[in-house]
Design a protein around this motif. Structure first.
Motif, PDB file in Angstrom:
ATOM      1  N   UNK A 184       0.841  -1.187   0.000  1.00 41.93           N
ATOM      2  CA  UNK A 184       0.000   0.000   0.000  1.00 41.93           C
ATOM      3  C   UNK A 184       0.879   1.241   0.000  1.00 41.93           C
ATOM      4  N   UNK A 185       0.477   2.225  -0.795  1.00 43.22           N
ATOM      5  CA  UNK A 185       1.286   3.443  -0.914  1.00 43.22           C
ATOM      6  C   UNK A 185       0.418   4.677  -0.753  1.00 43.22           C
ATOM      7  N   UNK A 186       1.023   5.671  -0.153  1.00 43.12           N
ATOM      8  CA  UNK A 186       0.366   6.954   0.030  1.00 43.12           C
ATOM      9  C   UNK A 186       0.576   7.806  -1.225  1.00 43.12           C
ATOM     10  N   UNK A 187      -0.527   8.371  -1.742  1.00 39.49           N
ATOM     11  CA  UNK A 187      -0.406   9.383  -2.783  1.00 39.49           C
ATOM     12  C   UNK A 187      -1.102  10.639  -2.264  1.00 39.49           C
ATOM     13  N   UNK A 188      -1.071  11.717  -3.048  1.00 37.87           N
ATOM     14  CA  UNK A 188      -1.673  12.954  -2.553  1.00 37.87           C
ATOM     15  C   UNK A 188      -3.192  12.848  -2.487  1.00 37.87           C
ATOM     16  N   UNK A 189      -3.768  11.902  -3.239  1.00 39.92           N
ATOM     17  CA  UNK A 189      -5.228  11.757  -3.259  1.00 39.92           C
ATOM     18  C   UNK A 189      -5.724  10.743  -2.239  1.00 39.92           C
ATOM     19  N   UNK A 190      -5.000   9.616  -2.112  1.00 43.34           N
ATOM     20  CA  UNK A 190      -5.539   8.524  -1.302  1.00 43.34           C
ATOM     21  C   UNK A 190      -4.465   7.480  -1.056  1.00 43.34           C
ATOM     22  N   UNK A 191      -4.850   6.435  -0.325  1.00 41.04           N
ATOM     23  CA  UNK A 191      -3.967   5.277  -0.175  1.00 41.04           C
ATOM     24  C   UNK A 191      -4.254   4.332  -1.333  1.00 41.04           C
ATOM     25  N   UNK A 192      -3.209   3.929  -2.049  1.00 41.88           N
ATOM     26  CA  UNK A 192      -3.370   3.111  -3.251  1.00 41.88           C
ATOM     27  C   UNK A 192      -2.899   1.687  -2.969  1.00 41.88           C
ATOM     28  N   UNK A 193      -3.738   0.720  -3.308  1.00 42.14           N
ATOM     29  CA  UNK A 193      -3.336  -0.675  -3.207  1.00 42.14           C
ATOM     30  C   UNK A 193      -2.500  -1.033  -4.440  1.00 42.14           C
ATOM     31  N   UNK A 194      -1.314  -1.571  -4.202  1.00 41.73           N
ATOM     32  CA  UNK A 194      -0.396  -1.874  -5.304  1.00 41.73           C
ATOM     33  C   UNK A 194      -0.159  -3.388  -5.375  1.00 41.73           C
ATOM     34  N   UNK A 195      -0.814  -4.077  -6.314  1.00 41.01           N
ATOM     35  CA  UNK A 195      -0.564  -5.516  -6.466  1.00 41.01           C
ATOM     36  C   UNK A 195       0.748  -5.745  -7.215  1.00 41.01           C
ATOM     37  N   UNK A 196       1.186  -6.989  -7.273  1.00 42.49           N
ATOM     38  CA  UNK A 196       2.363  -7.311  -8.077  1.00 42.49           C
ATOM     39  C   UNK A 196       3.671  -6.877  -7.456  1.00 42.49           C
ATOM     40  N   UNK A 197       3.680  -6.668  -6.125  1.00 40.39           N
ATOM     41  CA  UNK A 197       4.948  -6.315  -5.476  1.00 40.39           C
ATOM     42  C   UNK A 197       5.798  -7.579  -5.393  1.00 40.39           C
ATOM     43  N   UNK A 198       7.071  -7.499  -5.809  1.00 42.30           N
ATOM     44  CA  UNK A 198       7.876  -8.726  -5.921  1.00 42.30           C
ATOM     45  C   UNK A 198       8.434  -9.228  -4.597  1.00 42.30           C
ATOM     46  N   UNK A 199       9.027 -10.407  -4.647  1.00 39.53           N
ATOM     47  CA  UNK A 199       9.653 -11.022  -3.479  1.00 39.53           C
ATOM     48  C   UNK A 199      11.028 -10.442  -3.184  1.00 39.53           C
ATOM     49  N   UNK A 200      11.787 -11.195  -2.409  1.00 38.27           N
ATOM     50  CA  UNK A 200      13.105 -10.781  -1.948  1.00 38.27           C
ATOM     51  C   UNK A 200      14.163 -11.172  -2.988  1.00 38.27           C
ATOM     52  N   UNK A 201      15.162 -10.330  -3.178  1.00 34.37           N
ATOM     53  CA  UNK A 201      16.162 -10.590  -4.224  1.00 34.37           C
ATOM     54  C   UNK A 201      17.505 -11.074  -3.679  1.00 34.37           C
TER      55      UNK A 201
END
Ligand code: ZN
Length: 259
Positions: A179-196
């Motif tokens: 989840x990320x903060x933007x100036x409008x709202x909190x945005x759900x961000x799918x597709x975040x990758x694993x550990x490298x």
């Protein structure tokens, strides 16, 4: 020892990538004394276009609750939530990405995509940048591969090779929600990758697709992206737990094991 622009250019020319787009990852320290602007100029003069991850982790929020097996301990980062900053186009690149992506981002002809966590910046790669969406954050890597792009590792190893994450996704490995903060709202961000952290286990499989040159004491490796993706997908299909790290408390690697 100071590495000159001539050293850099003649080194990069040996990689033979003047007709190719590159995604670059760099440690300036590995070169001894060199400035980031000099490296960027040399890259632009010896390739078709350059893209780099300009990720911004300080936008991230950790909710109290969320989906199961998401490689995260919910409610564990209240301090980070309090200091999170809303993403904006001029937000500096996270310092852990190194100095070069920030210099690229600030270059007068650079463009940047608008993903609140996983943005990319680049020069002469507009169509590649435009392929990114909130739901397909690593799409630029796929477009790069389709256009015979190459990965450039400048004094760094595969542990920072973002393109391996694209291959993990392609192979069907679990992706995460953040989840990320933007100036409008909190945005759900799918597709975040694993550990490298475990990615260096791929190095020997990539031997025949890798070109190498040494510049000022730094090892520079170029790997053809399409081959890299094929090799990683094949390796994961043979062993679903390959390229994971060995830290027992690694939440994202453990989530892969449990998926
Ligand atoms: Zn791990």
């Amino acid at each position: 020892m100071t590495v000159s622009d001539t050293d850099l250019k003649s080194g990069f020319v040996k990689l033979g990538l003047n007709q190719n787009y590159v995604i670059a990852h760099a440690s300036l320290k590995a070169f001894g004394s060199v400035d980031a602007e000099t490296i960027l100029t040399a890259l632009l003069e010896t390739t078709r276009g350059v893209i780099m991850p300009t990720f911004t982790y300080k936008t991230m929020l950790n909710p109290e609750v969320g989906p199961a097996n998401n490689g995260i301990t919910y409610g564990s980062q209240a301090d980070l939530n309090n200091t999170a900053e809303a993403f904006h186009a001029d937000m500096p690149v996270d310092s852990m990405m190194g100095v070069l992506p920030e210099v690229l981002r600030k270059h007068p002809t650079a463009k940047r995509s608008s993903h609140p966590i996983q943005s990319f910046a680049g020069i002469n790669v507009d169509a590649i940048l435009n392929s990114q969406s909130l739901f397909n954050s690593l799409a630029p890597i796929g477009v790069l591969a389709d256009n015979d792009g190459w990965v450039l590792l400048l004094g760094v190893d595969h542990a920072v090779n973002t393109s391996i994450h694209y291959a993990e996704k392609l192979a069907g490995r679990i992706q995460f929600i953040r989840w990320a903060l933007t100036r409008e709202r909190v945005v759900e961000c799918p597709g975040f990758p694993g550990d490298s952290e475990g990615f260096n286990a791929i190095a020997s499989d990539l031997e025949k697709y890798t070109r190498r040159v040494e510049i000022g004491g730094a090892l520079v490796q170029a790997v053809q992206l399409k081959s890299l993706i094929n090799v990683v997908v094949q390796k994961i299909r043979e062993d679903p737990f390959t390229l994971l790290c060995s830290r027992q408390d690694c939440e994202r690697c453990n989530a892969v094991r449990w998926s």
